[in-house]
Design a protein around this motif. Structure first.
Motif, mmCIF file in Angstrom:
data_model
loop_
_atom_site.group_PDB
_atom_site.id
_atom_site.type_symbol
_atom_site.label_atom_id
_atom_site.label_comp_id
_atom_site.label_asym_id
_atom_site.label_seq_id
_atom_site.Cartn_x
_atom_site.Cartn_y
_atom_site.Cartn_z
ATOM 1 N N GLU A 31 38.293 26.024 40.597
ATOM 2 C CA GLU A 31 39.723 25.796 40.832
ATOM 3 C C GLU A 31 39.985 24.300 41.068
ATOM 4 O O GLU A 31 40.913 23.709 40.512
ATOM 5 C CB GLU A 31 40.161 26.629 42.054
ATOM 6 N N LYS A 90 46.503 38.156 47.810
ATOM 7 C CA LYS A 90 47.005 36.780 47.809
ATOM 8 C C LYS A 90 46.187 35.945 48.774
ATOM 9 O O LYS A 90 45.520 36.466 49.658
ATOM 10 C CB LYS A 90 48.461 36.777 48.326
ATOM 11 N N ASP A 135 47.145 31.277 37.349
ATOM 12 C CA ASP A 135 47.123 30.760 38.732
ATOM 13 C C ASP A 135 46.878 29.257 38.781
ATOM 14 O O ASP A 135 47.484 28.541 39.550
ATOM 15 C CB ASP A 135 45.996 31.409 39.550
ATOM 16 N N TRP A 136 45.929 28.786 37.989
ATOM 17 C CA TRP A 136 45.519 27.382 38.096
ATOM 18 C C TRP A 136 46.203 26.452 37.084
ATOM 19 O O TRP A 136 46.031 25.244 37.137
ATOM 20 C CB TRP A 136 43.997 27.242 37.911
ATOM 21 N N ILE A 186 43.656 34.226 36.398
ATOM 22 C CA ILE A 186 43.289 33.183 37.365
ATOM 23 C C ILE A 186 43.316 31.791 36.726
ATOM 24 O O ILE A 186 44.037 30.901 37.168
ATOM 25 C CB ILE A 186 41.899 33.496 37.979
#
Ligand code: BGC
Length: 805
Positions: free
Chosen positions: A182, A629, A219-220, A215
């Motif tokens: 991440e 989360k 997300d990233w 993800i």
């Protein structure tokens, strides 16, 4: 879509072929469409561009390039500026050699010290690994070359690495195994990422929508391309739908045909294919433009100097009784140990660099003010006892004031493709050490090893310097530190446990079954030792200096901390200050403390500096499996500022309010996790953590295309069992010779399907099915499939080639 105009002109066959490699290192070009080819090369600590026949195991020679210290080494510098400088230098060399994508850095978490590839990875801690990786990525990409953080994700075991299912709970996945990636993506802005060989919770990493789309991309915000590890693709149609772009290295056109068929049958959509093609086009076009007018040369001397600086900054002083180091000018020393003559400076496998030059301690001693009264190899590199050389070493040692003993792990101890079975160094080195201890009390040990080793012999030494695998300029780095030209400032990026049995995954690693169960959860490395109160030899973050530092004035605010560090010793030096966060009486189980920030500070004697470390989105978060989360638990957090994880100098606190009232766990159901004593986690508790039942990982019955070739000992066919025995014998012979055969190891651990994925179109998946039938005892049926598959494959390849000419 950015490249709509090109995509509109592309046939489905061209699109499908574009999404896989055309050879060991290149992508396919399409002249008709103006699409160029790009070149990928390893590696993480030096360019491994092969000019001749390509292989991904480091077997054939590559062009000379600077061999920098490996990731495990540079992580000990805790210096992200250094990481960026190193990345820039790597990027320059890549550009000069015509490499567009550099396959690194590697940042898998060191789940166990046994992983054969730990020398290529940064740390047991995701925060440190991520920060270092991001710094490499920034540096590499500043030169117009793309970096490729790898291997995404949960690829912490080499044994049967291509046929392994990592069974891990979502919280551990996010907090331990993904956080580094991440950071590399969000802060480093990595433009490519390599999907790992293994499955993650039953789905291949390269087909894992949860990883690659939910993800990574959503997300990233990753906007680059996903490249499979070499041979890591299983079903590329599923890969494409999950967010993977490029199947490497050279699966031939069978894979492209599967992709076309998948679109035609509606298994995947054309939109998915177009999206992946668009992303790949963006990378290819950008990289092609970036490389125009590039220089074909790089400054070898300047890059060697960067390698030396990196090695010096990463060397760790573990012990220094009576300040025996630095050596006094003119000190009478004996140089003992084969590593002083033939350095161990890099690991084996795909990261193997052909260095531009290589320093050895024995050759550069003349540059330093020491009186060498003799030198001897002392022990044999192959592990055999050698009485004559031992006697020679002891005679020299008797006459010296100080003995410098160079030793560590041999080349055959750690490599891609295999895991270690123990953490010991060769016994013949220990035997010599014991005898040296009898004749001279002033022993200084200089270790070369890419991963943590057991050091039950540490008391023989007055001082120990750990150089890890310090690259082609490692010898100068070691001598600079020994003589005090430079003050040591490296700190351990992994714990040195007392013994293998103390390590958290001891009972779970390496898995010998189809599944690798991550039962220890978040308790990896120091997170475990500190929580379960297991004593270690050298803690995470530890490293001595020739000078000393004083910490004062810790101030904690909502935004972060500030404090002052003063160099109160006599020498210029650097300190790595580490910020850990802890929540006493937490309701959600968690490690005793976790690294959430660090700073490397360079100070002259008497100088002091005010340092700030900001809190970030990771400082207080944990992954809540109920709300699905990141959440913050409410409470009074301790902020621990230290010189290592075990040497906390200043403490403050800060209160945070909870972001949810929903707690993910019932403590009574998870006593082991709440105590952190996870060495033996029973099935029921692991299932509670997983939130589902444990998948059956036992191999039995018929073998499939996805089973590893070494599983042929289950085979029904006598022929297959014979082949297995032959392969095992070859492996054993190579292991015993002291030089593992990487080719045999690769074949041993690879699944049958890789025959189709790595042979440039010579073998199709139909043929693999036939081979698997043969292995399962259906000889004639299987052979028939192989033969008919061969003719069908050749015919279809020709037809496809004509379509994409
Ligand atoms: C390794 C990768 C490497 C690739 C190409 C694979 O076997 O796992 O790290 O980049 O080969 O050499």
């Amino acid at each position: 879509m950015k490249y709509q105009d090109i995509i509109e002109k592309m046939t489905i066959e061209e699109k499908a072929a574009f999404l896989s490699g055309k050879g060991e290192w290149q992508t396919r070009e399409f002249e008709r469409l103006g699409i160029p080819s790009i070149f990928c090369s390893d590696g993480p600590h030096g360019i491994r561009k092969q000019a001749g026949a390509g292989d991904h195991l480091g077997l054939n020679e590559s062009l000379p390039a600077t061999c920098f210290p490996t990731a495990a080494t540079v992580a000990n510098s805790w210096d992200t500026e250094l990481g960026e400088e190193l990345g820039k230098t790597l990027g320059k060399e890549a550009m000069a050699e015509g490499v567009n994508v550099l396959l690194g850095p590697g940042l898998n978490i060191k789940r166990s010290p046994l992983c054969g590839r730990n020398f290529e990875y940064f740390s047991e801690d995701p925060y440190l690994a991520g920060k270092m990786a991001a710094s490499y990525v920034r540096g590499i990409q500043s030169q117009g070359v793309y970096a490729c953080p790898k291997h995404f994700a949960v690829n912490s075991q080499e044994l049967r690495r291509m046929a392994m299912n990592a069974v891990v709970d979502e919280r551990t996945l996010r907090e331990i195994y993904l956080t580094g990636f991440e950071i590399a993506v969000k802060e480093g802005k990595a433009k490519t990422i390599m999907s790992a060989y293994n499955e993650v919770n039953g789905t291949y990493a390269n087909e894992n929508k949860h990883l690659l789309t939910d993800i990574l991309r959503k997300d990233w915000g990753f906007d680059g391309i996903v490249i499979t590890d070499w041979g890591a693709s299983n079903d590329h149609a599923l890969g494409v739908a999950a967010g993977s772009n490029l199947e490497m290295p050279n699966p031939g056109l069978d894979s492209a045909r599967e992709l076309v068929a998948a679109v035609e049958s509606g298994k995947i959509s054309m939109e998915d294919v177009d999206a992946r093609v668009d992303e790949l086009l963006d990378a290819v076009m950008t990289l092609y433009v970036n490389a125009q007018g590039k220089s074909d040369d790089f400054d070898k001397a300047a890059h060697h100097a960067v390698a030396r600086k990196a090695a010096t900054e990463s060397t760790i002083l573990l012990k220094n009784e009576g300040n025996i180091l630095p050596l006094k000018p003119g000190a009478k020393v004996a140089i003992i140990g084969d590593f002083a003559f033939v350095p161990r400076y890099q690991g084996a496998g795909s990261s193997l660099v052909n260095p531009t030059k290589i320093e050895t301690v024995s050759e550069i001693l003349g540059n330093y003010d020491v009186q060498v009264i003799g030198s001897s190899r002392g022990y044999s590199r192959t592990g055999e006892e050698d009485a004559a050389t031992r006697k020679e070493a002891l005679d020299i040692a008797k006459r010296a004031d100080i003995v410098l003993f160079f030793f560590g792990l041999n080349e055959d101890s750690e490599s891609e493709g295999m895991d270690r079975t123990h953490m010991r160094i060769p016994q013949n080195q220990i035997n010599l050490l014991q005898e040296l201890g009898q004749v001279n009390k002033n022993l200084v040990g200089i270790i070369s090893a890419g991963s943590a080793i057991e050091m039950p012999w540490h008391h023989y030494f007055k001082a120990i310097l750990h150089g890890y695998l310090n690259g082609q300029a490692g010898a100068s780095a070691v001598m600079d530190i020994l003589t005090g030209k430079v003050c040591p400032s490296g700190k351990l990026s992994e714990t040195v446990p007392r013994r293998l049995e103390d390590t958290p995954a001891y009972r779970y690693y390496p898995s010998t079954e189809r599944t690798s169960e991550y039962r220890e959860s978040v308790f990896v490395g120091y997170r475990y030792y500190e929580t379960a109160e297991v004593p270690v030899l050298y803690p995470f973050g530890f490293g001595l200096s020739y000078t000393s530092f004083e910490y004062s004035d810790l101030n904690v605010t909502d935004e972060g901390i500030s404090f002052t560090i003063k160099n109160v010793g006599q020498m210029e030096g650097a300190e790595v200050a580490q910020m850990y966060v802890s929540l006493p009486d937490a309701k959600v189980f968690r490690p005793e403390k976790e690294l959430k920030g660090f700073a490397k500070v360079f100070l002259k004697p008497g100088e002091s500096k005010k340092v700030e470390i900001a809190f970030d989105d990771k400082t207080f978060r944990y992954w809540n499996v109920k709300t699905n989360k990141w959440e913050v638990e409410g409470g009074k957090y301790k902020i621990l500022l230290g010189a290592s994880s075990a040497d906390i100098r200043l403490t403050g606190d800060i209160t945070r309010s909870a972001t949810t009232e929903e707690l993910p766990y019932v403590p009574e159901k998870m006593p082991t996790y709440y105590s952190g004593k996870i060495q033996t986690v029973e099935d029921a508790e692991f299932e509670t953590l997983l939130g589902r039942s444990i998948p059956d990982g036992k191999w039995s019955g018929l073998l499939t295309a996805n089973d590893a070739i070494c599983q042929m000992y289950y085979a029904k066919s006598g022929l297959a069992r014979f082949a297995y025995k032959r392969l095992t014998a070859m492996k054993k012979k190579a292991d015993e010779s002291g030089k593992p055969n990487l080719n045999v190891l690769f074949i041993y651990n690879m699944p049958f399907r890789a025959m189709a994925k790595m042979t440039g179109g010579a073998v199709s998946m139909d043929m693999v099915d036939g081979i698997v039938d043969i292995v399962n005892g259906k000889f004639f049926g299987g052979l028939g499939k192989v033969i008919s598959g061969y003719f069908r494959n050749s015919k279809l390849n020709k037809e496809y080639e004509a379509k994409i000419k």
